[in-house]
Scaffold this active site. Structure first.
Site, short mmCIF file in Angstrom:
data_model
loop_
_atom_site.label_atom_id
_atom_site.label_comp_id
_atom_site.label_asym_id
_atom_site.label_seq_id
_atom_site.Cartn_x
_atom_site.Cartn_y
_atom_site.Cartn_z
N HIS A 17 -37.07 33.98 34.53
CA HIS A 17 -37.01 32.89 35.53
C HIS A 17 -38.06 33.11 36.61
CE1 HIS A 17 -32.51 32.60 34.36
NE2 HIS A 17 -33.10 31.51 33.90
N LYS A 41 -17.99 25.34 33.83
CA LYS A 41 -18.32 26.68 33.35
C LYS A 41 -17.66 27.73 34.24
CE LYS A 41 -22.76 26.19 31.03
NZ LYS A 41 -24.17 26.60 31.07
N ARG A 90 -39.24 29.77 25.90
CA ARG A 90 -39.40 31.13 25.37
C ARG A 90 -39.88 31.11 23.94
NH1 ARG A 90 -33.39 32.38 27.20
NH2 ARG A 90 -33.35 30.32 26.26
N SER A 127 -30.10 34.87 30.20
CA SER A 127 -29.05 35.32 31.12
C SER A 127 -27.81 35.74 30.35
CB SER A 127 -28.68 34.20 32.11
OG SER A 127 -29.77 33.88 32.91
O1 PNS Z 1 -30.31 27.30 32.85
P1 PNS Z 1 -30.05 26.15 31.96
O2 PNS Z 1 -28.67 26.26 31.36
O3 PNS Z 1 -31.13 25.95 30.94
O4 PNS Z 1 -30.04 24.82 32.87
C1 PNS Z 1 -29.73 23.56 32.30
C2 PNS Z 1 -29.78 22.46 33.38
C3 PNS Z 1 -28.96 22.85 34.59
C4 PNS Z 1 -31.20 22.22 33.79
C5 PNS Z 1 -29.19 21.20 32.69
O5 PNS Z 1 -27.95 21.49 32.15
C6 PNS Z 1 -29.05 20.03 33.64
O6 PNS Z 1 -30.02 19.39 33.98
N1 PNS Z 1 -27.80 19.76 34.10
C7 PNS Z 1 -27.50 18.73 35.04
C8 PNS Z 1 -26.77 17.54 34.38
C9 PNS Z 1 -27.76 16.55 33.80
O7 PNS Z 1 -28.64 16.05 34.47
N2 PNS Z 1 -27.57 16.29 32.50
C10 PNS Z 1 -28.45 15.44 31.74
C11 PNS Z 1 -29.62 16.26 31.21
S1 PNS Z 1 -30.56 15.38 30.08
#
Ligand code: PNS
Length: 158
Positions: A17, A41, A90, A127
């Protein structure tokens, strides 16, 4: 002014990150690292702990700030006046899901996603694996910043 939103769960933040945030800090005038508040979560680190860790990790960059959001990412981006999301990639295994999310976000809002390839040495890092390895007593000192390692040790009462 150029600005980018770097969203994630960051449970916990890793050197991968940090690598993506560092790249953004060198490219954009303003970088907003956004920690998702996800009530579904059960994270190892509370939302506030993750924000505090990231703030400390990012304190060397004047143009990087840390915020948090719940609900749709694109709504938060719009509220913040930011129209670029940056995500790290990644490996090809990340690509399908990240592409799908980026296209959904673009469809919803017009906001685009730029992908940063992580350094090869962090390609294996996640993570969830860091948490799993740390819980089972493995060595994760190379994978997370020192303050995150300390926080992990405190959580696991070592
Ligand atoms: O660290 P991560 O798990 O890759 O993060 C994912 C994250 C938080 C970027 C994604 O889950 C997100 O954008 N969540 C917010 C809800 C949302 O906007 N959902 C529609 C996404 S297309």
């Amino acid at each position: 002014m150029t600005a980018a939103l770097v969203p994630g769960s960051f449970d916990p933040p890793t050197k991968g990150h940090l690598d993506v945030i560092a790249r953004c800090a060198g490219i954009f005038d303003r970088v907003l690292v956004a920690v998702v508040r996800n009530p579904d979560k059960s994270p190892m680190f509370t939302h506030d702990e993750r924000v505090d860790l990231l703030r400390e990790m990012c304190s060397e960059w004047e143009n990087v700030e840390v915020g948090s959001f719940s609900g749709l990412l694109v709504n938060y981006a719009e509220d913040q006046g930011i129209d670029v999301i940056v995500k790290g990639l990644r490996a090809m295994t990340d690509f399908d899901y990240e592409l799908q999310m980026s296209q959904m976000n673009r469809q919803l809002s017009g906001i685009i996603t730029l992908f940063v390839a992580t350094k090869p040495e962090f390609g294996y890092l996640s993570s969830s694996l860091v948490k799993q390895v740390a819980r089972l007593g493995g060595e994760v000192g190379e994978m997370v910043p020192k303050l995150v390692l300390q926080a992990l040790e405190e959580k696991l009462e070592r």
